[in-house]
Design an enzyme around this catalytic site. Structure first.
Site: not given
Ligand code: ATP
Ligand code: LTN
Length: 327
Positions: A112, A194, A197
């Site tokens: 970040k 990765k 969202k």
């Molecule tokens: P942001 O985009 O706001 O960082 P995010 O999509 O990465 O959000 P989180 O809310 O941070 O999602 O994570 C919720 C759960 O989903 C966590 O257990 C995280 O490890 C898992 N997760 C998020 N993205 C992935 C991914 N691409 N593959 C597998 N697991 C994921």
């Protein structure tokens, strides 16, 4: 006694396929084995700006999606983080036992800083302390997370250990647990980042609420390479990621999948993957539509969840305050 599981999901955007395959689906499948606490971590979501109306909507979507994916609010505690004030109070207390150096080593924070430089908020920096508070308040044994969150759980253990060392046994040390397959679903446009969202263009992620056509189109357009063989080859991140998604959903072995698509091209495989994803999400979307038909249902679930979480959190915080001399 069952082991306690705690996990959190940020309402920072519409839930995406990586969340489902890497986290939610597993939480639901293992629900009966554990004593579960699932938290919609709204205070983590505001570490980066979200429009207030959108935040509200994301909280609803996240809650609805968890239930639609099989989380049963009668079996598991499902609540919204800011409804239980003990989380922020313990986060502040933990701040006082976490050296700056530990926080500065966090990969998510460093990424970040690279993007936002000095504009990065103190909330982003302090994020792991709030996450540690979430986990430690509930005497958590297991934290099921994607790969990206392991480091934060390690920091949670470190601060718990430090606190226990100073004041005597107070916190249980949690274990991070990641699934072997699907722990890190990558983006469709840029398979070196990765799926998330909140980051990347709309073609990067599949939202759980995307329509069938949108899902198929995003998969057909996913970045691959100029080769043809549909094989699990890590040096070809695009096709490797698509195959991983296929494997995670179907549960088939790599060998079986490679044999099935032997002699076929990327186009055929992408079509098959589109079908598999559509089929899986269709069930979830159907259930989601039913749940959200009653506008007050989700609110009542979150209220009940907070009523169950509060006494647990309150007791732990009272113990912490007492130990420190605040009690
Ligand atoms: P942001 O985009 O706001 O960082 P995010 O999509 O990465 O959000 P989180 O809310 O941070 O999602 O994570 C919720 C759960 O989903 C966590 O257990 C995280 O490890 C898992 N997760 C998020 N993205 C992935 C991914 N691409 N593959 C597998 N697991 C994921
Ligand atoms: N940081 C996590 C979300 C999160 C969490 C938690 C996960 C907040 N508190 C406690 C597990 C346990 C994320 O970004 N996925």
């Amino acid at each position: 006694m069952k082991k306690r599981v705690f996990s959190g999901i940020k309402p920072s955007g519409s839930p995406q396929l990586g969340n489902y395959l890497g986290a939610i689906r597993r939480w639901a499948a293992e629900q009966d084995e554990y004593d579960n606490v699932f938290c919609i971590v709204d205070l983590h979501a505001i570490t980066e700006y979200v429009e207030p109306a959108e935040l509200k909507q994301y909280i609803r979507e996240q809650t609805g999606m968890l239930i639609a994916s099989g989380i049963d609010p009668d079996k598991s505690i499902l609540f919204q983080q800011s409804h239980v004030h003990e989380h922020s109070e313990l986060a502040w207390i933990l701040n006082c036992y976490i050296p700056m150096g530990w926080m500065q080593r966090m990969t998510q924070y460093k990424e970040k800083v690279e993007e936002q430089k000095e504009q990065v908020s103190v909330g982003v920096f302090d994020y792991p302390s709030l996450m540690a508070a979430d986990i430690l308040l509930y005497d958590t044994d297991i934290v099921p997370v994607g790969d990206d969150q392991k480091q934060h759980v390690e920091l949670t253990r470190d601060v718990a250990q430090r606190f226990n060392y100073i004041y005597g046994e107070t916190f249980k040390l949690p274990e991070p647990v990641t699934g072997e397959v699907g722990a890190r679903i990558m983006g469709l446009e840029d398979p070196t980042r990765k799926m998330s969202k909140s980051e990347g263009g709309s073609g990067q992620s599949i939202a759980l609420l995307d329509s069938e056509n949108v899902i198929r189109r995003k998969i057909m357009r996913a970045t691959t390479d100029s080769q043809r063989d549909v094989v699990f080859d890590e040096s070809r991140p695009g096709i490797f990621n698509l195959l991983t998604i296929y494997q995670t959903i179907t549960g088939e072995s790599r060998n079986d999948i490679e044999n099935r698509f032997h002699g076929k091209g990327y186009g055929d495989f992408k079509k098959a993957l589109g079908e598999v994803v559509v089929e899986t999400l269709h069930q979830v979307q159907k259930r989601y539509a039913e749940i959200t038909a009653d506008p007050s249902y989700l609110e009542s679930i979150l209220k009940k969840g907070a009523d169950k979480a509060t006494p647990i959190a309150r007791e732990k915080l009272a113990q912490v305050r007492e130990r420190i001399g605040l009690g």
